[in-house]
Design a protein around this motif. Structure first.
Motif, mmCIF file in Angstrom:
data_model
loop_
_atom_site.group_PDB
_atom_site.id
_atom_site.type_symbol
_atom_site.label_atom_id
_atom_site.label_comp_id
_atom_site.label_asym_id
_atom_site.label_seq_id
_atom_site.Cartn_x
_atom_site.Cartn_y
_atom_site.Cartn_z
ATOM 1 N N GLY A 1 111.418 85.852 56.591
ATOM 2 C CA GLY A 1 112.232 87.025 56.320
ATOM 3 C C GLY A 1 111.403 88.103 55.672
ATOM 4 O O GLY A 1 110.452 87.820 54.937
ATOM 5 N N ASN A 2 111.742 89.349 55.978
ATOM 6 C CA ASN A 2 111.004 90.453 55.371
ATOM 7 C C ASN A 2 111.940 91.513 54.777
ATOM 8 O O ASN A 2 111.530 92.643 54.550
ATOM 9 C CB ASN A 2 110.049 91.094 56.385
ATOM 10 C CG ASN A 2 110.771 91.743 57.549
ATOM 11 O OD1 ASN A 2 111.982 91.928 57.522
ATOM 12 N ND2 ASN A 2 110.026 92.085 58.585
ATOM 13 N N GLY A 3 113.197 91.160 54.553
ATOM 14 C CA GLY A 3 114.154 92.108 53.998
ATOM 15 C C GLY A 3 114.935 92.855 55.069
ATOM 16 O O GLY A 3 116.008 93.362 54.813
ATOM 17 N N ARG A 4 114.397 92.948 56.285
ATOM 18 C CA ARG A 4 115.088 93.616 57.396
ATOM 19 C C ARG A 4 115.426 92.624 58.497
ATOM 20 O O ARG A 4 116.470 92.713 59.121
ATOM 21 C CB ARG A 4 114.195 94.705 57.992
ATOM 22 C CG ARG A 4 113.964 95.886 57.100
ATOM 23 C CD ARG A 4 113.144 96.983 57.800
ATOM 24 N NE ARG A 4 112.754 96.647 59.162
ATOM 25 C CZ ARG A 4 111.507 96.456 59.569
ATOM 26 N NH1 ARG A 4 110.516 96.575 58.748
ATOM 27 N NH2 ARG A 4 111.245 96.160 60.822
ATOM 28 N N VAL A 5 114.512 91.724 58.778
ATOM 29 C CA VAL A 5 114.670 90.754 59.866
ATOM 30 C C VAL A 5 114.500 89.358 59.279
ATOM 31 O O VAL A 5 113.613 89.121 58.463
ATOM 32 C CB VAL A 5 113.612 90.999 60.973
ATOM 33 C CG1 VAL A 5 113.753 89.975 62.075
ATOM 34 C CG2 VAL A 5 113.735 92.407 61.527
ATOM 35 N N VAL A 6 115.351 88.434 59.703
ATOM 36 C CA VAL A 6 115.305 87.056 59.230
ATOM 37 C C VAL A 6 115.367 86.143 60.438
ATOM 38 O O VAL A 6 116.095 86.412 61.390
ATOM 39 C CB VAL A 6 116.515 86.757 58.310
ATOM 40 C CG1 VAL A 6 116.525 85.296 57.890
ATOM 41 C CG2 VAL A 6 116.525 87.669 57.107
#
Length: 156
Positions: free
Chosen positions: A110-115
């Protein structure tokens, strides 16, 4: 079978993304282990097709690696392995009890936008009547930047 274990292990990393906030620039990795963890619960066996209710007891060992990045991202992998026993809740049905091994493996990014997360579950059992049973499950989900969710589940 093992629906409770799979839901807990599959959902836990997703909760962490929601808690991630700004952090330092350096990546940090942690490793957690747990040995001889015993859990008992009721489940439908086999859970792919429905069936009678069994009391499921697992005794497992777990290793989880979590790497967080300085920009709020996370990468997690885990392995759970151990023994499982299943006893029919209604002994009047004449159903066999089972004992065997289980392995669950998964990963999460996860990167805060896409998981996204993927996991596999494998169980091999031997019945008290001499029968053999196997269970395999694959799960994958991902969220896109627009917030839509894609989920794939296969059980056989």
């Amino acid at each position: 079978m093992l629906r409770r274990l799979s839901i807990v292990l599959f959902a836990a990393p997703a909760l962490v993304v929601g808690l991630s906030g700004p952090t330092s620039a350096a990546a940090e990795t942690t490793t957690e282990t747990a040995k001889n963890v015993v859990d008992t619960y009721l489940d439908i066996v086999p859970s792919c097709d429905g069936g009678p209710i069994y009391r499921v007891t697992t005794t497992t060992n777990t290793v989880q690696h979590v790497t967080t990045t300085g920009r709020g991202g996370e990468h997690t992998t885990f392995t759970v392995t151990g023994k499982v026993s299943l006893v029919p809740l209604d002994s009047t049905l004449g159903l066999p009890s089972y004992a065997g091994r289980l392995t669950v493996r998964g990963g999460f990014n996860g990167n805060g936008r896409v998981v996204n997360a993927t996991s596999t579950y494998n169980v091999t059992l031997k019945g008290s009547d001499g029968s053999k049973a196997t269970y395999h499950e694959n799960r994958h989900f991902n969220t896109r930047p627009n917030g839509t969710l894609h989920f794939v589940f296969r059980c056989h």
